[in-house]
Design a protein around this motif. Structure first.
Motif, short mmCIF file in Angstrom:
data_model
loop_
_atom_site.label_atom_id
_atom_site.label_comp_id
_atom_site.label_asym_id
_atom_site.label_seq_id
_atom_site.Cartn_x
_atom_site.Cartn_y
_atom_site.Cartn_z
N THR A 40 -8.38 4.51 -0.90
CA THR A 40 -7.11 5.11 -0.63
C THR A 40 -7.48 6.66 -0.40
O THR A 40 -6.80 7.57 -0.15
N THR A 94 0.76 -1.20 -0.04
CA THR A 94 -0.16 -0.12 -0.09
C THR A 94 0.86 1.19 -0.03
O THR A 94 0.41 2.17 -0.82
N LEU A 129 1.05 4.17 -2.94
CA LEU A 129 0.75 5.66 -2.79
C LEU A 129 1.65 6.36 -3.03
O LEU A 129 1.73 7.45 -3.85
#
Length: 221
Positions: free
Chosen positions: A100, A13, A17
């Motif tokens: 997100t 993750t 990002l």
């Protein structure tokens, strides 16, 4: 879920990002890859991305802001909804599906909202998941500039499905794609895949402030 799996999800993750900030969008506009009705692929991680452009003032007398949201519903073998990931609930129970973050403007440089599904880490009780989008501000997709979404294999960056939401006229919600667990892996197909999945979405959307009007239908909530 094992600690090692949780750490791997957290690391991936974080990488995603970071990568999103520098990702090129050269091929995002032109590729029109589409999943077959029953495409079998060795999927491990997928992303559903949603984008749209902000409202241009002066081009319409309707001054409602443009807020489109991404959703993911998880189902068990009995086709019952067991979790619902959305801007107000950004992770499922074990963190294998992650939203997100909410965008209320559509002013992002690439995807405005994303949902990442780590398929290998989903609970065994989850037999299917469905990606969906809805216009939280109630504006129909046909009035949302450059609204589109895609489903992409995160590991290979192959685009599996792309949908031009502006073609949907007065619709304010759309079931984008369904992934189903099979003995061979995960099967992806466009749309809800099952009438019960669409009905479950129609029931839940009003609870998060979105109206459910599909293409060619009238409001159900």
């Amino acid at each position: 879920m094992r600690v090692d799996d949780a750490l791997e999800i957290a690391e991936r993750t974080e990488m995603l990002l970071t990568k999103e900030k520098i990702m090129r969008n050269a091929d995002s506009e032109n590729r029109e890859c589409r999943a077959g009705d029953h495409a079998e692929t060795d999927l491990k991680e997928v992303i559903m991305g949603l984008r749209w452009d902000p409202l241009e003032r002066g081009k319409t007398t309707d001054e409602r802001h443009v807020d489109v949201d991404a959703f993911c519903m998880l189902f068990d073998e009995q086709r019952r909804a067991v979790d619902f990931v959305h801007p107000g609930h950004v992770r499922n129970a074990n963190g294998s599906v992650i939203h997100t973050g909410d965008s209320i403007t559509g002013a992002g440089a690439w995807d405005d909202e994303r949902i990442i599904a780590f398929l290998h880490a989903l609970p065994e009780t989850v037999s299917a998941l469905m990606f969906a989008v809805a216009c939280a501000s109630g504006r129909p997709f046909g009035e949302v500039s450059n609204a589109s979404c895609h489903v992409t294999d995160h590991l290979t960056e192959q685009e599996l499905l792309r949908v031009d939401l502006t073609e949907f006229g007065q619709a304010t919600a759309h079931c984008v794609a369904t992934l189903s667990r099979t003995s061979a892996g995960w099967k992806i197909q466009p749309g809800a895949g099952n009438k019960l999945f669409a009905e479950a979405l129609a029931e839940l959307l009003p609870k998060v402030g979105a109206k459910f009007v599909e293409r060619g239908s009238s409001s159900t909530g």
